[in-house]
Design a protein around this motif. Structure first.
Motif, PDB file in Angstrom:
ATOM      1  N   UNK A 116       0.825  -1.204   0.000  1.00  0.00           N
ATOM      2  CA  UNK A 116       0.000   0.000   0.000  1.00  0.00           C
ATOM      3  C   UNK A 116       0.864   1.260   0.000  1.00  0.00           C
ATOM      4  N   UNK A 117       0.401   2.272  -0.715  1.00  0.00           N
ATOM      5  CA  UNK A 117       1.038   3.591  -0.673  1.00  0.00           C
ATOM      6  C   UNK A 117       0.499   4.321   0.558  1.00  0.00           C
ATOM      7  N   UNK A 118       1.314   5.209   1.103  1.00  0.00           N
ATOM      8  CA  UNK A 118       0.883   5.993   2.260  1.00  0.00           C
ATOM      9  C   UNK A 118       1.072   7.472   1.931  1.00  0.00           C
ATOM     10  N   UNK A 119      -0.001   8.241   2.089  1.00  0.00           N
ATOM     11  CA  UNK A 119       0.054   9.694   1.898  1.00  0.00           C
ATOM     12  C   UNK A 119      -0.193  10.338   3.270  1.00  0.00           C
ATOM     13  N   UNK A 120       0.867  10.885   3.849  1.00  0.00           N
ATOM     14  CA  UNK A 120       0.772  11.502   5.171  1.00  0.00           C
ATOM     15  C   UNK A 120       0.640  13.007   4.997  1.00  0.00           C
ATOM     16  N   UNK A 121      -0.556  13.512   5.271  1.00  0.00           N
ATOM     17  CA  UNK A 121      -0.833  14.935   5.092  1.00  0.00           C
ATOM     18  C   UNK A 121      -0.823  15.692   6.430  1.00  0.00           C
ATOM     19  N   UNK A 122      -0.147  15.147   7.419  1.00  0.00           N
ATOM     20  CA  UNK A 122      -0.110  15.822   8.717  1.00  0.00           C
ATOM     21  C   UNK A 122       0.928  16.939   8.731  1.00  0.00           C
ATOM     22  N   UNK A 123       2.108  16.683   8.208  1.00  0.00           N
ATOM     23  CA  UNK A 123       3.162  17.696   8.225  1.00  0.00           C
ATOM     24  C   UNK A 123       2.954  18.761   7.150  1.00  0.00           C
ATOM     25  N   UNK A 124       2.476  18.338   6.000  1.00  0.00           N
ATOM     26  CA  UNK A 124       2.182  19.291   4.922  1.00  0.00           C
ATOM     27  C   UNK A 124       0.724  19.104   4.518  1.00  0.00           C
ATOM     28  N   UNK A 125      -0.179  19.776   5.240  1.00  0.00           N
ATOM     29  CA  UNK A 125      -1.609  19.599   4.981  1.00  0.00           C
ATOM     30  C   UNK A 125      -2.013  20.094   3.594  1.00  0.00           C
ATOM     31  N   UNK A 126      -3.062  19.521   3.078  1.00  0.00           N
ATOM     32  CA  UNK A 126      -3.634  19.934   1.806  1.00  0.00           C
ATOM     33  C   UNK A 126      -4.759  20.931   2.112  1.00  0.00           C
ATOM     34  N   UNK A 127      -4.449  22.231   1.989  1.00  0.00           N
ATOM     35  CA  UNK A 127      -5.396  23.311   2.287  1.00  0.00           C
ATOM     36  C   UNK A 127      -5.976  23.168   3.698  1.00  0.00           C
ATOM     37  N   UNK A 128      -5.141  22.745   4.627  1.00  0.00           N
ATOM     38  CA  UNK A 128      -5.536  22.598   6.018  1.00  0.00           C
ATOM     39  C   UNK A 128      -5.928  21.181   6.396  1.00  0.00           C
TER      40      UNK A 128
END
Length: 184
Positions: free
Chosen positions: A17-29
């Motif tokens: 599985x791919x993992x997209x971690x949007x915690x450090x660099x959020x996508x528009x919050x």
């Protein structure tokens, strides 16, 4: 910490599985971790969010539905964008404190367990209490468990302060949206 554990469990079960971690660099919050496995030839997105991340996402969706769909993608009224930005920063700060507190508490418990295997006399206990009082006054100690106990206490107080700040940010966010709603 719980979010990390869930992501770790999922990636162990779904190693490709791919993992997209949007915690450090959020996508528009927007902050979350997405685990994306391919199952029977189809990509499946599993969103792993904390309660605060979920509430922020719902808040963003409601604002987008009510005022402007482009809000989800960084568009829309600047007041609403600022509100979402401030709210996501407060959520991130709070979660960071909770994670630090959990790490300190776990470390404290390990040291405490290791130390309780020794017999502590009444005199030792009295000395320890005096040292704790000095640490609360800001003095440093040569005893790592006392230092850690003081640090844990400070982290607990900081979380309580942060919860108050979170409440203020959320109230401010609601007020801003209500003002915007009256303009619209």
């Amino acid at each position: 910490m719980e979010q990390n554990r869930v992501v770790s469990d999922l990636t162990r079960l779904l190693p490709k599985a791919a993992v997209a971690d949007r915690r450090e660099t959020p996508s528009y919050g927007y902050r979350a971790v997405h685990v994306i496995p391919r199952i029977k030839g189809k990509l499946i997105e599993i969103q792993v969010r904390t309660l605060l991340q979920h509430l922020w996402g719902d808040f963003s969706e409601k604002l987008s539905d009510r005022f402007d769909p482009s809000i989800k993608y960084g568009g829309g009224d600047s007041d609403i964008r600022l509100t979402l930005h401030n709210t996501t920063r407060a959520v991130a700060a709070h979660e960071g404190l909770e994670e630090r507190h959990a790490r300190l508490a776990a470390k404290f418990e390990l040291i405490k367990r290791a130390r309780t295997t020794k017999t502590e006399t009444l005199f030792d206990r009295a000395i320890r209490e005096v040292r704790i009082r000095f640490i609360r006054l800001g003095w440093t100690s040569t005893d790592p468990i006392l230092d850690l106990e003081g640090e844990l206490e400070q982290a607990t107080l900081e979380i309580a302060r942060q919860r108050g700040k979170m409440a203020n940010v959320m109230e401010e966010s609601i007020t801003r949206v209500e003002r915007f709603d009256k303009k619209a």
